[in-house]
Motif scaffolding. Structure first.
Motif, mmCIF file in Angstrom:
data_model
loop_
_atom_site.group_PDB
_atom_site.id
_atom_site.type_symbol
_atom_site.label_atom_id
_atom_site.label_comp_id
_atom_site.label_asym_id
_atom_site.label_seq_id
_atom_site.Cartn_x
_atom_site.Cartn_y
_atom_site.Cartn_z
ATOM 1 N N ARG A 165 89.166 42.779 -21.859
ATOM 2 C CA ARG A 165 89.628 43.257 -20.555
ATOM 3 C C ARG A 165 88.707 44.386 -20.117
ATOM 4 N NH1 ARG A 165 94.889 44.250 -21.729
ATOM 5 N NH2 ARG A 165 94.281 45.400 -23.559
ATOM 6 N N TYR A 210 88.708 38.934 -18.602
ATOM 7 C CA TYR A 210 89.309 40.017 -17.803
ATOM 8 C C TYR A 210 90.785 40.272 -18.057
ATOM 9 C CZ TYR A 210 85.004 39.220 -15.288
ATOM 10 O OH TYR A 210 83.683 39.072 -14.973
ATOM 11 N N GLY A 211 91.487 39.338 -18.718
ATOM 12 C CA GLY A 211 92.931 39.483 -18.828
ATOM 13 C C GLY A 211 93.569 39.334 -17.454
ATOM 14 N N GLY A 217 94.439 43.960 -17.223
ATOM 15 C CA GLY A 217 93.144 44.598 -17.058
ATOM 16 C C GLY A 217 92.977 45.120 -15.638
#
Ligand code: UT7
Length: 304
Positions: free
Chosen positions: A21, A259-260, A137
């Motif tokens: 993230r 990136y989450g 994130g």
């Protein structure tokens, strides 16, 4: 994450598909991130800040409760001729904001809209709660929206919400109902709380249903869709939704591993990556589909 809460890299990857993230440093505000994305979008579209008529920000993490984050971004980028306001649709917010922009433009109330999704989830996550802190994130994406002749554009939309399910994903305190005080801080009720399994179930059904309805409104068949941009919360939700909706995974863009869950910023960031990779080409038929707190959900058929 293993050093912060009782979790493991294996659990996180198997249950969510997340590997990395992005976490913004404390001094980087949601407005600053949004302004960065906005400047890139304006540059690529050849639009000057003073040309923007409507500036809409989707965020679940406003820098301040008052005024709107859009006003802060307006000041940062110098979009002095715009009306600026926020849309609160949680993870679905980018689609809702696009629809508001489309409404402004199609009714002749402005010509150029700047739609920004900016999310600093790291600031509202409970870093002691392993069921949520491993998921979210920070990030931001932006788009210039204007009318176009021909077949391009937003061709079919379906949006829906169910406020009866608000407590499945929410911040119980810190607003006007339960203002911030020492007890709130002690109990950490100003931070995100989520019933993950329940949200998961609703997400799959709702996104698949919305996808079907947006396609019907655009007059497209499932096979017509070239590329799908789902909200990136969890690879299992993405796969289950694709299966339920009858969309092959080869057509589904995935970047949740990098990136989450960046709430409403996931779709514009994914679209930007697809452009960079050469995967998103002019003329393609796209399906955007999202789900989030509220509960809110929606889908949009877009000819790129
Ligand atoms: O952005 C839109 C809104 N949000 C979402 O779309 C999120 C929707 N939900 C999800 O993505 C999933 O439900 C989660 C990833 C949050 C959780 O996955 P799950 O497969 O639904 O797991 P679960 O909540 O049923 O928990 C399974 C087990 C539990 O232990 P027991 O009760 O089986 O002993 C949890 O306590 O996993 C445990 N657990 C963890 N273990 C290690 C929960 N979080 C963690 C963790 N590390 N971080």
């Amino acid at each position: 994450m293993e050093s912060i809460v009782d979790t493991s890299d294996e659990w996180i990857f198997e249950r969510t598909g997340i590997r990395e993230r992005r976490i913004a440093p404390p001094e980087m505000t949601a407005a600053a991130m949004g302004a960065g994305a906005a400047r890139m979008a304006m540059e690529r579209a050849g639009v000057a800040p003073e040309d923007v008529d409507i500036l809409i920000v989707s965020t679940a993490t406003p820098d301040r409760l008052l005024p709107a984050t859009s006003c802060d971004i307006q000041a940062l980028i110098g979009a002095t001729n715009a009306v600026a306001f926020d849309v609160v649709g949680a993870c679905t917010g980018f689609l809702y904001a696009l629809t508001v922009a489309e409404g402004y433009i199609s009714t002749g109330r402005g010509e150029i809209a700047l739609v920004i999704a900016t999310e600093k989830l790291s600031a509202i996550v409970d870093w002691e709660d392993r069921s949520t802190c491993v998921l979210f994130g920070d990030g931001s994406g932006a788009a210039i929206v204007r009318s176009s002749a021909g077949e391009k554009g937003i061709l079919g939309t379906h949006h829906q919400s169910d406020g009866r399910l608000a407590n499945l994903l929410y911040r119980p305190a810190g607003g006007a109902a339960i203002p911030m005080d020492e007890e709130v801080l002690r109990n950490r009720t100003h931070l995100i709380q989520m019933s993950g399994r329940e949200v998961f179930k609703h997400a799959v059904r709702a996104m698949a249903d919305s996808a079907g309805q947006a396609l019907a409104r655009s007059g497209w068949a499932l096979d017509d869709v070239d590329l799908v941009f789902p909200h990136q919360a969890n690879i299992r939700i993405i796969k289950a939704t694709a299966r339920y909706a009858g969309l092959p995974m080869e057509k589904v863009f995935v970047n949740v591993h990098r990136y989450g869950n960046m709430s409403s910023a996931t779709i514009p960031v994914a679209m930007d990556e697809a452009i960079e990779e050469g995967r998103l080409q002019p003329g393609m038929k796209l399906l955007l589909v999202a789900f989030g707190a509220g509960l809110t959900w929606g889908a949009m058929a877009v000819r790129w």
